[in-house]
Motif scaffolding. Structure first.
Motif, PDB file in Angstrom:
ATOM      1  N   ALA A 135      68.980  -9.489  64.921  1.00 28.26           N
ATOM      2  CA  ALA A 135      68.006  -8.858  65.813  1.00 28.26           C
ATOM      3  C   ALA A 135      68.443  -7.442  66.160  1.00 28.26           C
ATOM      4  CB  ALA A 135      67.832  -9.685  67.083  1.00 28.26           C
ATOM      5  N   GLU A 136      69.753  -7.268  66.393  1.00 27.42           N
ATOM      6  CA  GLU A 136      70.268  -5.937  66.717  1.00 27.42           C
ATOM      7  C   GLU A 136      70.116  -4.991  65.534  1.00 27.42           C
ATOM      8  OE1 GLU A 136      74.238  -6.787  67.920  1.00 27.42           O
ATOM      9  OE2 GLU A 136      73.617  -7.555  69.865  1.00 27.42           O
ATOM     10  N   LEU A 137      70.320  -5.502  64.326  1.00 31.96           N
ATOM     11  CA  LEU A 137      70.172  -4.676  63.131  1.00 31.96           C
ATOM     12  C   LEU A 137      68.719  -4.243  62.946  1.00 31.96           C
ATOM     13  CD1 LEU A 137      71.442  -3.427  60.629  1.00 31.96           C
ATOM     14  CD2 LEU A 137      71.095  -5.610  59.456  1.00 31.96           C
ATOM     15  N   VAL A 138      67.794  -5.156  63.126  1.00 26.80           N
ATOM     16  CA  VAL A 138      66.374  -4.821  63.003  1.00 26.80           C
ATOM     17  C   VAL A 138      65.975  -3.823  64.093  1.00 26.80           C
ATOM     18  CG1 VAL A 138      64.019  -5.740  63.155  1.00 26.80           C
ATOM     19  CG2 VAL A 138      65.764  -6.966  61.831  1.00 26.80           C
ATOM     20  N   THR A 139      66.473  -4.025  65.302  1.00 28.49           N
ATOM     21  CA  THR A 139      66.194  -3.077  66.397  1.00 28.49           C
ATOM     22  C   THR A 139      66.730  -1.701  66.053  1.00 28.49           C
ATOM     23  OG1 THR A 139      66.234  -4.852  68.024  1.00 28.49           O
ATOM     24  CG2 THR A 139      66.574  -2.616  68.852  1.00 28.49           C
ATOM     25  N   TRP A 140      67.952  -1.656  65.506  1.00 28.38           N
ATOM     26  CA  TRP A 140      68.559  -0.386  65.101  1.00 28.38           C
ATOM     27  C   TRP A 140      67.694   0.285  64.033  1.00 28.38           C
ATOM     28  CZ3 TRP A 140      70.233   1.209  60.298  1.00 28.38           C
ATOM     29  CH2 TRP A 140      70.974   2.388  60.262  1.00 28.38           C
ATOM     30  N   GLY A 141      67.249  -0.492  63.040  1.00 24.75           N
ATOM     31  CA  GLY A 141      66.405   0.057  61.983  1.00 24.75           C
ATOM     32  C   GLY A 141      65.119   0.648  62.526  1.00 24.75           C
ATOM     33  N   ARG A 142      64.532  -0.037  63.482  1.00 26.83           N
ATOM     34  CA  ARG A 142      63.302   0.485  64.098  1.00 26.83           C
ATOM     35  C   ARG A 142      63.584   1.738  64.923  1.00 26.83           C
ATOM     36  NH1 ARG A 142      60.146  -5.069  65.935  1.00 26.83           N
ATOM     37  NH2 ARG A 142      59.285  -5.471  63.863  1.00 26.83           N
ATOM     38  N   GLN A 143      64.669   1.709  65.682  1.00 26.02           N
ATOM     39  CA  GLN A 143      65.010   2.839  66.552  1.00 26.02           C
ATOM     40  C   GLN A 143      65.281   4.103  65.744  1.00 26.02           C
ATOM     41  OE1 GLN A 143      68.394   2.106  69.050  1.00 26.02           O
ATOM     42  NE2 GLN A 143      68.401   4.165  69.906  1.00 26.02           N
ATOM     43  N   ARG A 177      64.853   3.416  59.938  1.00 23.72           N
ATOM     44  CA  ARG A 177      65.562   3.073  58.701  1.00 23.72           C
ATOM     45  C   ARG A 177      64.893   1.874  58.041  1.00 23.72           C
ATOM     46  NH1 ARG A 177      67.679   7.695  58.511  1.00 23.72           N
ATOM     47  NH2 ARG A 177      69.487   8.093  59.806  1.00 23.72           N
ATOM     48  N   ILE A 178      64.939   1.867  56.732  1.00 25.74           N
ATOM     49  CA  ILE A 178      64.432   0.729  55.969  1.00 25.74           C
ATOM     50  C   ILE A 178      65.625  -0.156  55.626  1.00 25.74           C
ATOM     51  CG2 ILE A 178      63.333   0.004  53.815  1.00 25.74           C
ATOM     52  CD1 ILE A 178      61.781   2.660  53.881  1.00 25.74           C
ATOM     53  N   LEU A 179      65.523  -1.415  55.950  1.00 24.33           N
ATOM     54  CA  LEU A 179      66.574  -2.384  55.653  1.00 24.33           C
ATOM     55  C   LEU A 179      66.162  -3.178  54.419  1.00 24.33           C
ATOM     56  CD1 LEU A 179      67.069  -3.699  59.293  1.00 24.33           C
ATOM     57  CD2 LEU A 179      68.300  -1.842  58.166  1.00 24.33           C
ATOM     58  N   VAL A 180      67.098  -3.378  53.510  1.00 23.17           N
ATOM     59  CA  VAL A 180      66.815  -4.108  52.278  1.00 23.17           C
ATOM     60  C   VAL A 180      67.843  -5.225  52.143  1.00 23.17           C
ATOM     61  CG1 VAL A 180      66.577  -3.942  49.772  1.00 23.17           C
ATOM     62  CG2 VAL A 180      65.907  -2.007  51.216  1.00 23.17           C
ATOM     63  N   PHE A 181      67.360  -6.449  51.975  1.00 24.09           N
ATOM     64  CA  PHE A 181      68.220  -7.620  51.852  1.00 24.09           C
ATOM     65  C   PHE A 181      67.967  -8.286  50.511  1.00 24.09           C
ATOM     66  CE2 PHE A 181      67.333  -6.984  56.339  1.00 24.09           C
ATOM     67  CZ  PHE A 181      68.612  -6.975  56.878  1.00 24.09           C
ATOM     68  N   GLY A 182      69.042  -8.565  49.784  1.00 28.68           N
ATOM     69  CA  GLY A 182      68.921  -9.287  48.524  1.00 28.68           C
ATOM     70  C   GLY A 182      68.689 -10.760  48.793  1.00 28.68           C
ATOM     71  N   LEU A 183      67.844 -11.362  48.005  1.00 25.84           N
ATOM     72  CA  LEU A 183      67.547 -12.784  48.130  1.00 25.84           C
ATOM     73  C   LEU A 183      67.929 -13.473  46.828  1.00 25.84           C
ATOM     74  CD1 LEU A 183      64.000 -12.518  49.757  1.00 25.84           C
ATOM     75  CD2 LEU A 183      66.159 -13.015  50.902  1.00 25.84           C
ATOM     76  N   LEU A 229      64.111  -8.477  50.123  1.00 24.90           N
ATOM     77  CA  LEU A 229      63.312  -8.485  51.347  1.00 24.90           C
ATOM     78  C   LEU A 229      63.462  -7.101  51.974  1.00 24.90           C
ATOM     79  CD1 LEU A 229      61.668  -9.934  53.542  1.00 24.90           C
ATOM     80  CD2 LEU A 229      63.842 -10.678  54.529  1.00 24.90           C
ATOM     81  N   VAL A 230      62.361  -6.388  52.121  1.00 25.44           N
ATOM     82  CA  VAL A 230      62.377  -5.023  52.649  1.00 25.44           C
ATOM     83  C   VAL A 230      61.788  -5.041  54.057  1.00 25.44           C
ATOM     84  CG1 VAL A 230      61.554  -2.658  52.315  1.00 25.44           C
ATOM     85  CG2 VAL A 230      62.139  -4.074  50.320  1.00 25.44           C
ATOM     86  N   VAL A 231      62.550  -4.491  54.994  1.00 19.89           N
ATOM     87  CA  VAL A 231      62.104  -4.438  56.389  1.00 19.89           C
ATOM     88  C   VAL A 231      61.962  -2.979  56.780  1.00 19.89           C
ATOM     89  CG1 VAL A 231      62.596  -5.137  58.755  1.00 19.89           C
ATOM     90  CG2 VAL A 231      63.379  -6.558  56.855  1.00 19.89           C
ATOM     91  N   THR A 232      60.716  -2.562  56.955  1.00 17.22           N
ATOM     92  CA  THR A 232      60.454  -1.186  57.375  1.00 17.22           C
ATOM     93  C   THR A 232      60.480  -1.121  58.902  1.00 17.22           C
ATOM     94  OG1 THR A 232      58.073  -1.499  57.508  1.00 17.22           O
ATOM     95  CG2 THR A 232      58.968  -0.852  55.349  1.00 17.22           C
ATOM     96  N   HIS A 262      56.040  -6.299  60.104  1.00 17.80           N
ATOM     97  CA  HIS A 262      55.350  -7.342  60.844  1.00 17.80           C
ATOM     98  C   HIS A 262      56.367  -8.331  61.393  1.00 17.80           C
ATOM     99  CE1 HIS A 262      52.661 -10.784  61.534  1.00 17.80           C
ATOM    100  NE2 HIS A 262      51.707  -9.868  61.653  1.00 17.80           N
ATOM    101  N   ASP A 263      56.047  -8.968  62.485  1.00 17.84           N
ATOM    102  CA  ASP A 263      56.956  -9.930  63.110  1.00 17.84           C
ATOM    103  C   ASP A 263      57.330 -11.084  62.178  1.00 17.84           C
ATOM    104  OD1 ASP A 263      57.119  -8.474  65.432  1.00 17.84           O
ATOM    105  OD2 ASP A 263      55.620  -9.660  66.506  1.00 17.84           O
ATOM    106  N   LEU A 264      56.456 -11.430  61.251  1.00 14.04           N
ATOM    107  CA  LEU A 264      56.780 -12.496  60.299  1.00 14.04           C
ATOM    108  C   LEU A 264      57.945 -12.100  59.392  1.00 14.04           C
ATOM    109  CD1 LEU A 264      53.232 -13.774  59.255  1.00 14.04           C
ATOM    110  CD2 LEU A 264      54.897 -14.891  60.753  1.00 14.04           C
ATOM    111  N   VAL A 265      58.007 -10.825  59.020  1.00 17.62           N
ATOM    112  CA  VAL A 265      59.110 -10.341  58.191  1.00 17.62           C
ATOM    113  C   VAL A 265      60.405 -10.386  58.997  1.00 17.62           C
ATOM    114  CG1 VAL A 265      60.027  -8.338  56.948  1.00 17.62           C
ATOM    115  CG2 VAL A 265      57.590  -8.891  56.797  1.00 17.62           C
TER     116      VAL A 265
END
Length: 92
Positions: A2-10, A13-19, A26-29, A33-36
């Protein structure tokens, strides 16, 4: 996570996670969306559980190996002396 996603939003930054089960990451802009974000949280939880399981297995294996080593030393004291290296008189 959650802290990483918050940091990315703040910091926008785009976060990219290998699956491992997918050919695509998985790309988190910052505006994901909350589902991501929920998917990220679920993956982080699964990874934590897997790490705890592995740690527990390693610890259990370590205990068994230590007990086995102690049993072998008790059974064959000369083997323990053969592996013992006394310190030199000068402490080196």
């Amino acid at each position: 996570m959650a802290e990483l996603v918050t940091w990315g939003r703040q910091y926008h930054r785009i976060l990219v996670f290998g699956l491992p089960e997918s050919d695509h990451p998985l790309v988190v802009t910052p505006h994901a969306h909350d589902l991501v974000v929920r998917r990220c949280m679920d993956l982080a939880h699964d990874a934590e559980q897997e790490a705890l399981t592995i740690s527990s297995r390693v610890s259990g294996s370590h205990e068994v190996l230590l007990r086995q080593a102690v049993t072998e030393v008790d059974w064959c004291p000369s083997a323990a002396r053969a592996h013992h290296t006394p310190l030199a008189a000068d402490g080196a």
